[in-house]
Design a protein around this motif. Structure first.
Motif, short mmCIF file in Angstrom:
data_model
loop_
_atom_site.label_atom_id
_atom_site.label_comp_id
_atom_site.label_asym_id
_atom_site.label_seq_id
_atom_site.Cartn_x
_atom_site.Cartn_y
_atom_site.Cartn_z
N THR A 111 -1.80 4.01 -7.50
CA THR A 111 -1.96 3.15 -8.42
C THR A 111 -0.97 2.46 -8.27
O THR A 111 0.44 3.22 -7.84
CB THR A 111 -1.70 3.93 -10.01
N SER A 112 -0.14 1.17 -9.41
CA SER A 112 0.65 0.74 -8.88
C SER A 112 2.00 0.42 -9.98
O SER A 112 2.86 -0.27 -10.14
CB SER A 112 0.44 -0.61 -8.12
N THR A 135 4.44 2.16 -10.77
CA THR A 135 5.42 2.41 -10.01
C THR A 135 6.49 1.57 -9.20
O THR A 135 7.02 0.88 -9.98
CB THR A 135 5.86 3.88 -9.79
N ILE A 136 5.99 1.01 -7.92
CA ILE A 136 6.39 0.15 -7.68
C ILE A 136 6.57 -1.20 -8.09
O ILE A 136 6.95 -2.39 -8.38
CB ILE A 136 5.35 -0.36 -6.42
N ILE A 165 4.25 3.69 -1.27
CA ILE A 165 5.22 3.63 -1.96
C ILE A 165 6.73 4.43 -1.92
O ILE A 165 5.26 6.15 -1.31
CB ILE A 165 4.60 3.76 -3.33
N LEU A 222 1.16 -1.26 0.01
CA LEU A 222 0.26 -0.34 -0.05
C LEU A 222 0.60 1.16 0.22
O LEU A 222 0.48 2.26 -0.59
CB LEU A 222 -0.94 0.16 1.15
N GLU A 272 -6.60 -3.39 -10.51
CA GLU A 272 -5.81 -3.17 -11.35
C GLU A 272 -4.35 -4.13 -12.25
O GLU A 272 -3.95 -5.26 -11.44
CB GLU A 272 -4.17 -1.92 -11.17
N ARG A 326 -0.53 4.39 -1.72
CA ARG A 326 -1.16 3.61 -3.32
C ARG A 326 -2.10 4.55 -3.95
O ARG A 326 -3.33 4.30 -4.19
CB ARG A 326 -1.43 2.24 -3.26
N VAL A 355 -7.16 1.56 -3.13
CA VAL A 355 -6.56 2.81 -3.52
C VAL A 355 -6.28 3.70 -3.01
O VAL A 355 -8.06 4.02 -2.43
CB VAL A 355 -6.31 3.41 -5.29
#
Length: 470
Positions: free
Chosen positions: A111-112, A114-115, A72, A70, A160, A109, A140
């Motif tokens: 949206t994900s 990047t991680i 980042i 969760l 996602e 988070r 999110v």
């Protein structure tokens, strides 16, 4: 049809009707922090059914479920400039934890991309590792200034998907497959909403993507709702995170990526597309309660509805047995009407004498007596008819309230009057799109003349779908 408690009529105040329905059908409440929501059991049951239907389609498309943190690191988002710029106004940032200031702030988070790319860069080494197809079900946070339950909340639930491919063509085709065969199939054939599949303009594109595909639904008041999106990310995140692979030819190549998602916003779309002044109407294929079997009064009726409930469940129908004869029947009937359960089967002492039950259909309305012994065979046909009716009504509303226009002014007029406009993109263009935005009217998507999804923004014959939106 049971008499429902007073909801604000849609024609008088559609937003108030929407909020009334959410409250009285016991779908959700506002959370203690502005912009959050508490999803109540009946509302969460709708989301669970959406999850089940979507999850099966996502897995059929080859993706596997995983979970990512969760929190980042804030530095991750800054690696892709367009992405961080697009999300900066919505970020919730944590600066303290355990009573101490953190060495580096972390973002909750939004949206994900990047991680997940940080881990994709570790997991992908060779062409043999591709395609890598991952999905996660999660919550999110995007700080919302004008919250509305289900439609725009600071925290919401979604799935996602994130994928990595060896070539642009593979990524493009996979994003299109999710758009059409996963999302499009679900929304049309389960939600019963006649969505338009199209391509977003450059202005409306997801931050960091090279192309965004969208599904737009017309709500009961003529506004548009973006029901889901599928993005081609190109190599933008691969460059930022050095997500690369060794090709068959022995060359280091960047992966091509996609991301795609749908959320609890679909619950709002369900309400606004199918609800009426008596409450919610749930498509039978989605409904976690397709049929409620109700005892009107008497011990014999209670025994009969329990027996019938077991029989219908064995026939594959999702049934709830309402044997609460200590609660007035009228009140119970109204509650189920509000919740939009497709069919009520009502049994009382007189019905038992005749071997019949009263069949009440929520979607077309009306009641009729039927033989109890015929119900197991009859109900699947009734449910199929009602599913088809909702889709037909959705399509008819969209077609009847969409106007072909030739000028920017006419497009704005049609949208402000409570409908959609269809205008050649060559006529509208980015300048016309900017003029529409001044009146809170947007280009929802681009389609071709035959209604399919264009390959490029400026393909000859592209049409813009213009509307006000949620």
């Amino acid at each position: 049809m049971a008499k429902a408690p007073v909801l604000t009529p849609q024609a008088d105040d559609f937003p108030r009707w929407y909020q009334d329905l959410i409250n009285k059908a016991e779908l959700a409440d506002n959370g203690p922090v502005r912009g959050t929501m508490v999803i109540r059991p009946y509302g969460y049951g709708l989301w669970e059914r959406m999850q089940q239907e979507m999850d099966a389609r996502i897995k059929e498309a080859g993706a596997q479920n995983a979970y990512f943190p969760l929190f980042i690191p804030q530095s991750y988002l800054t690696r892709e400039a367009e992405h961080v710029e697009g999300f900066a106004p919505e970020l919730a940032v944590v600066t303290h934890g355990g009573g101490k200031e953190l060495e580096e702030p972390v973002v909750v988070r939004p949206t994900s991309e990047t991680i997940i790319n940080d881990y994709f860069s570790k997991w992908v080494q060779s062409y043999r590792d591709l395609p890598l197809l991952i999905n996660q079900w999660a919550n999110v946070v995007r700080w919302e200034m004008r919250p509305r339950v289900f439609l725009r909340t600071s925290e919401f639930l979604w799935q996602e998907g994130h994928t990595a491919h060896a070539t642009y063509e593979d990524a493009r085709d996979y994003a299109a497959h999710i758009h059409r065969n996963v999302y499009g199939d679900f929304m049309t054939n389960v939600l019963g909403i006649d969505v338009v599949l199209g391509r977003k303009t450059a202005k409306e594109r997801f931050a960091g993507a090279i192309n965004t595909l969208t599904l737009e639904g017309m709500m009961g008041d003529g506004k548009a709702l973006q029901m889901g999106t599928s993005h081609e990310l190109g190599t933008n995140f691969a460059k930022a995170f050095n997500t690369s692979y060794l090709s068959k030819e022995g060359q280091q190549e960047l992966v091509w990526q996609t991301s795609w998602g749908v959320s609890t916003r679909m619950v709002g779309g369900l309400i606004m597309s199918h609800g009426d002044d008596n409450g919610l109407r749930v498509p039978p294929r989605l409904a976690h309660v397709q049929v409620v079997v109700m005892a009107i009064k008497g011990d014999e009726a209670v025994a009969k509805v329990r027996e019938l409930g077991d029989r219908l469940k064995a026939a594959g129908i999702r049934v709830h047995v309402d044997d609460r004869v200590d609660t007035p029947f009228g009140r119970r009937a109204v509650d189920w009407e509000l919740k939009g359960v497709p069919v009520r089967v009502e049994i009382g002492p007189r019905d038992l004498e005749n071997g019949t039950a009263m069949l009440a259909r929520r979607i077309p309305g009306g009641k009729e007596p039927v033989q109890i012994e015929a119900l197991a065979d009859l109900l699947p046909k009734v449910l199929d008819e009602d599913q088809a009716q909702l889709l037909r009504e959705s399509r008819e509303r969209r077609e009847s309230r969409t106007t072909d226009v030739a000028t920017v002014e006419a497009a704005a007029e049609a949208a402000l009057a409570g409908g959609w406009a269809r205008i050649p993109w060559a006529v509208l263009g980015p300048e016309g799109e900017a003029k529409l935005a001044e009146q809170a009217v947007t280009v929802r998507c681009l389609v071709t003349e035959d209604g399919s999804v264009p390959d490029t923004d400026d393909a000859p014959g592209n049409l813009a779908i213009v509307a006000r939106s949620y």
